[in-house]
Design a protein around this motif. Structure first.
Motif, short mmCIF file in Angstrom:
data_model
loop_
_atom_site.label_atom_id
_atom_site.label_comp_id
_atom_site.label_asym_id
_atom_site.label_seq_id
_atom_site.Cartn_x
_atom_site.Cartn_y
_atom_site.Cartn_z
N HIS A 58 -12.12 -49.63 -46.23
CA HIS A 58 -10.86 -49.71 -45.50
C HIS A 58 -9.74 -50.19 -46.43
CE1 HIS A 58 -13.07 -50.04 -41.36
NE2 HIS A 58 -13.26 -48.89 -41.97
N ILE A 59 -9.47 -49.36 -47.42
CA ILE A 59 -8.39 -49.60 -48.38
C ILE A 59 -7.58 -48.31 -48.50
CG2 ILE A 59 -9.64 -51.39 -49.64
CD1 ILE A 59 -10.39 -49.30 -51.73
N PRO A 60 -6.33 -48.39 -49.00
CA PRO A 60 -5.46 -47.20 -49.03
C PRO A 60 -6.08 -45.97 -49.67
CG PRO A 60 -4.19 -49.16 -49.53
CD PRO A 60 -5.61 -49.60 -49.43
N MET A 61 -6.79 -46.14 -50.79
CA MET A 61 -7.34 -44.98 -51.47
C MET A 61 -8.23 -44.16 -50.55
SD MET A 61 -9.60 -44.80 -54.98
CE MET A 61 -11.02 -45.68 -54.34
N TYR A 62 -9.06 -44.83 -49.76
CA TYR A 62 -9.98 -44.11 -48.88
C TYR A 62 -9.31 -43.68 -47.58
CZ TYR A 62 -13.59 -45.28 -52.20
OH TYR A 62 -14.33 -45.36 -53.36
N THR A 139 0.30 -51.54 -48.07
CA THR A 139 -0.24 -52.17 -46.86
C THR A 139 -0.65 -51.10 -45.85
OG1 THR A 139 1.94 -52.28 -45.84
CG2 THR A 139 1.27 -54.15 -47.21
N ASP A 140 -1.33 -51.52 -44.79
CA ASP A 140 -1.74 -50.57 -43.74
C ASP A 140 -0.52 -49.90 -43.12
OD1 ASP A 140 -4.34 -51.25 -44.24
OD2 ASP A 140 -4.61 -52.47 -42.44
#
Length: 318
Positions: A58-62, A139-140
């Protein structure tokens, strides 16, 4: 005649073309094509479900990878009915309005995929240039706004295309060159000036894939300059290794796209088989290859696939 409604001159159906010269082998080709679609849907489905269920991803790259998988699923589902309809059931007719709908979604999902690749390039820039600020910059909320922007741009840019086609008269040939509807292919059958369509199509391509490809290029120029400033060779290699999957995804998307564009513009003398194969590669290769590339490079996705196969074997034995 000019005073009549153009819809009077529109064919109720277009005739789709499979792969010219191989009509007698359609029955045998149906199985590998079906397998290709199954691999695309299964692979991208695995990526989406793994990223959703694995907290460590659950990070931006994924998140961006998940968006890419959604775009690939959309592209696959757009072409699946007409392609398999031809090769499985020899059903080559597609209604005029259905053709426009398919054309709209094919170009929309293609524009979404191009935009996501830019977002992934920017993600790599931030991760390599300022790794300590990665989570505060991307950020999300930023990721969500980026996804909405990519979707809105694609929907709005492609939206006029079917209406520009709808206004044209079609009363000569109704035979398309591919197993699905593409803007350039439908436009060439029109029996009126297509200057407006061509101009808008060029503007749309420049605004989406043209600007996107330049953005990706500039991003990697910046990445290379940043990596070269890293003192240790091991550090440089580690930084570049994080970009391998994305570079592969960019090549997988843009090489067939450039090939199709060049052939449509300069390859009118080439055989219909060449046109057909390039168009199929443009829409089928990215959804199939992207999951393979990211599965090879992502340990969590590999583990998820292994778990699925283990469960299926246990169920079969039971």
């Amino acid at each position: 005649m000019a005073g009549h409604n153009h819809s009077y001159f529109q064919h109720p159906y277009f005739v789709l073309t499979g792969i010219p010269g191989l009509e007698q082998k359609y029955y045998w080709m149906a199985f590998p094509l079906g397998a290709i679609y199954a691999i695309a849907l299964f692979g991208n489905g695995i990526i989406i479900s793994t990223i959703k269920s694995e907290p460590s991803l659950h990070i931006p790259m994924y998140y961006f990878l998940c968006m890419l998988a959604f775009a690939d699923v959309g592209l696959t589902l757009c072409t699946l009915p007409s392609v398999l309809g031809i090769f499985w059931f020899n059903h080559k007719l597609i209604a005029f309005d259905a053709c426009l709908v398919q054309m709209y979604f094919i170009h929309t999902f293609s524009a979404i995929e191009s935009g996501v690749l830019v977002a992934m390039a920017i993600d790599r820039v931030v991760a390599i240039w300022s790794p300590l600020r990665y989570s505060t910059v991307l950020t999300d909320g930023v990721v969500c706004k980026t996804g909405v922007t990519i979707l809105s741009r694609a929907v709005c840019v492609v939206f006029p295309v079917p209406f520009l086609i709808k206004r044209l008269p079609f009363y000569r040939s109704s035979i398309l060159s591919h197993s699905f509807c593409l803007h350039q292919d439908v436009m060439r059958l029109a029996c009126a000036s297509t200057r407006v369509n061509s101009l808008y199509g060029l503007i749309a391509v420049i605004f989406t894939k043209g600007s996107d490809s330049l953005s990706i290029l500039f991003s990697y120029v910046f990445i290379l300059r940043t990596v070269m400033a890293i003192a240790s060779g091991e550090g440089r290699l580690k930084a570049l290794n994080t970009c391998v999957s994305h570079v592969c995804a960019v090549l997988i998307f843009y090489v067939p796209l450039i090939g199709v564009s060049v052939i449509h513009r300069f390859g009118k003398h080439l055989s219909p088989l060449t046109h057909s194969l390039m168009a199929n590669a443009y829409l089928l290769v990215p959804p199939v290859m992207n999951p393979i590339v990211y599965t090879v490079k992502t340990k969590e996705i590999r583990k998820k696939i292994i778990q699925i196969f283990v469960r299926s074997k246990i169920t079969a034995v039971g």
